[in-house]
Motif scaffolding. Sequence first.
Motif, mmCIF file in Angstrom:
data_model
loop_
_atom_site.group_PDB
_atom_site.id
_atom_site.type_symbol
_atom_site.label_atom_id
_atom_site.label_comp_id
_atom_site.label_asym_id
_atom_site.label_seq_id
_atom_site.Cartn_x
_atom_site.Cartn_y
_atom_site.Cartn_z
ATOM 1 N N PRO A 76 0.220 -1.316 -0.144
ATOM 2 C CA PRO A 76 0.281 -0.083 -0.159
ATOM 3 C C PRO A 76 1.078 1.330 0.027
ATOM 4 N N LEU A 77 0.753 2.265 -0.235
ATOM 5 C CA LEU A 77 1.224 4.011 -0.037
ATOM 6 C C LEU A 77 -0.143 5.006 0.252
ATOM 7 N N ILE A 78 0.194 5.322 1.082
ATOM 8 C CA ILE A 78 -0.300 6.756 1.653
ATOM 9 C C ILE A 78 -0.141 7.721 0.786
ATOM 10 N N PHE A 79 -1.010 8.556 0.058
ATOM 11 C CA PHE A 79 -0.919 9.825 -0.211
ATOM 12 C C PHE A 79 -2.262 11.068 0.523
ATOM 13 N N ILE A 80 -1.059 12.051 0.364
ATOM 14 C CA ILE A 80 -2.561 12.532 1.040
ATOM 15 C C ILE A 80 -1.964 14.015 -0.180
ATOM 16 N N GLU A 81 -3.043 15.237 -0.304
ATOM 17 C CA GLU A 81 -3.236 15.884 -0.924
ATOM 18 C C GLU A 81 -3.193 17.294 -0.231
ATOM 19 N N CYS A 153 0.513 21.085 -1.428
ATOM 20 C CA CYS A 153 1.795 19.800 -1.063
ATOM 21 C C CYS A 153 2.009 18.945 -1.049
ATOM 22 N N VAL A 154 2.228 17.734 -1.629
ATOM 23 C CA VAL A 154 1.693 16.021 -1.877
ATOM 24 C C VAL A 154 2.307 15.401 -0.755
ATOM 25 N N TYR A 171 2.582 2.933 -8.458
ATOM 26 C CA TYR A 171 1.844 3.687 -8.187
ATOM 27 C C TYR A 171 1.865 5.838 -8.726
ATOM 28 N N VAL A 172 3.427 5.822 -9.176
ATOM 29 C CA VAL A 172 3.906 7.144 -9.715
ATOM 30 C C VAL A 172 2.618 7.664 -11.309
ATOM 31 N N ASP A 173 2.997 6.329 -11.799
ATOM 32 C CA ASP A 173 2.457 6.296 -12.787
ATOM 33 C C ASP A 173 0.706 6.067 -12.727
ATOM 34 N N HIS A 174 -0.013 5.658 -12.060
ATOM 35 C CA HIS A 174 -0.923 5.696 -11.401
ATOM 36 C C HIS A 174 -2.229 6.805 -11.274
ATOM 37 N N LEU A 175 -0.685 7.312 -10.150
ATOM 38 C CA LEU A 175 -1.406 9.043 -9.188
ATOM 39 C C LEU A 175 -0.714 9.960 -10.204
ATOM 40 N N ALA A 177 -1.874 11.857 -12.276
ATOM 41 C CA ALA A 177 -2.316 13.867 -12.967
ATOM 42 C C ALA A 177 -2.331 14.435 -11.532
ATOM 43 N N ARG A 178 -2.454 13.366 -10.016
ATOM 44 C CA ARG A 178 -2.704 14.327 -8.775
ATOM 45 C C ARG A 178 -1.095 14.263 -7.875
ATOM 46 N N ILE A 179 0.201 14.105 -8.730
ATOM 47 C CA ILE A 179 0.894 14.728 -8.123
ATOM 48 C C ILE A 179 1.206 15.688 -8.348
ATOM 49 N N GLY A 180 0.606 15.936 -10.057
ATOM 50 C CA GLY A 180 1.740 17.257 -10.974
ATOM 51 C C GLY A 180 2.872 16.960 -11.764
ATOM 52 N N LYS A 181 3.340 18.455 -11.176
ATOM 53 C CA LYS A 181 4.555 18.285 -11.634
ATOM 54 C C LYS A 181 5.053 18.869 -10.742
#
Length: 493
Positions: A76-81, A153-154, A171-175, A177-181
């Motif tokens: 799993p990966l914890i993803f916070i926006e 912040c992500v 996960y980087v590919d999956h996310l 669009a949400r990570i952005g640049k």
Amino acid sequence: MDSNALSSFVGGLWDGQIVPQLTEYIKIPNKSPMFDADWARHGYMDQAVALMEAWAKAQPIAGMQVEVVRLPGRTPLIFIEIPGQGEDTVLLYGHLDKQPEMTGWSAHLGPWKPVLEGDKLYGRGGADDGYAIFGSLAAILALQAQGIPHARCVVMIEACEESGSYDLPYYVDHLAARIGKPSLIVCLDSGCGNYDQLWLTTSLRGLTGGNLSVQVLEEGVHSGDASGVVASSFRILRRILSRLEDEVSGKILPQELHVEIPAQRVAQARRTAEILGDAVYSKFPLVDGLQPMDADLAELVLNRTWRPALSITGVGGLPSLDSAGNVLRPYTAVKLSLRVPPTLNAGKAGEFLKRLLESEPPYGAKVKFDLEKAGSGWEAPALAPWLEQSVDAASQRFFGAPVAYNGEGGSIPFMGMLGEKFPGAQFLITGVLGPHSNAHGPNEFLHIPTGKRMSMCVAQVVADHYVASGQGLTSGVAASHAHTVKGGDGCCD
């Protein structure tokens, strides 16, 4: 920014919440998948994720969204926006998986037994890298407590880093669009030369390796009967390893595994040696009388950061001493861990290593090298003027000493990946793994005052990033205008 108020806020949060949370986290034996093939069934990784997820969700950060992302068959990966001002993004990274127990812990300590002694919290994973999510959010909380603006912040906390981060690219590919640049990437999984100043990591070595086996018999036979007729598998293995490593000096022999060290990194190594002195080697638990591999401290720094080096991390085919009979054993096997220079392609290095070890086996022995891992290293891009001034001001403000720069001998696979995906980003790579903290080994500890100061420095840099982004200076290829960071006081215990 009121530095005294920030110090007080962060220090209180660490003492009141973060240290107690890390104490509970250390109790969880959530070993990385390479060391626990049944990690999913055991459930320890989920326990660690749940602990961090619950704490993060309880924090009063405006608009924050906390999610545990689970791709099929992967850790799993914890993803916070966290919403921010402006159009820029800061990415903060860490991991929560752990190395295995290791032997040699002091009698009153243990890998899953948190012990607080003075400023040190002992136990596996607190410093490597359980504190990262807490330290990152503490920095954001401290800024918001004073109404100081920051970019979006992500925060990404993975659970596979100690196994080479092989799940993370998915996960980087999956996310994506949400990570952005992101224009600033913060990683808190590195080391520090001492606990007296902020240390920025300028490079990370890569890693390749696997299992090398040499077989000479189908089964063991009487050594008095066969020795002198059948070659020892151990001797053949030793001879093959001499193709790779000079057993006298420890130097890696093939030039294909070396790179030219940049002049700037040589100069930084000399400065690091001046700052640390004998601590370059005395930080290790050396046996009485053992000398370092070179008398020149700068050469030791370069050996550790820019030159290849071999470690034998496991052995197979050898019985324990109390059960070793007079037998010529059928095979000997070793696990090789080869650190490679930051700019060397680890994949190609692994392929070269396999050819080197398997070719022309002595006596026609059965020699096999199973390549297990190959992760390239990373060299940091040049610091933008705003970041160079920001990190020095933060170090002066919260540590009371100027920032220092050093390469690291270990690997953080995510950094190379991010460097390729975001070539214009700036990097703040740092950490709390200082002298005697002993990550991966016995008696690992987190130096709590350094953890606190690290949170404060991250807060300072994130605040300065917002100012610089408004001036168009956040890119590594930004204009040469320098961003002036206001001075200040404040520190913590």
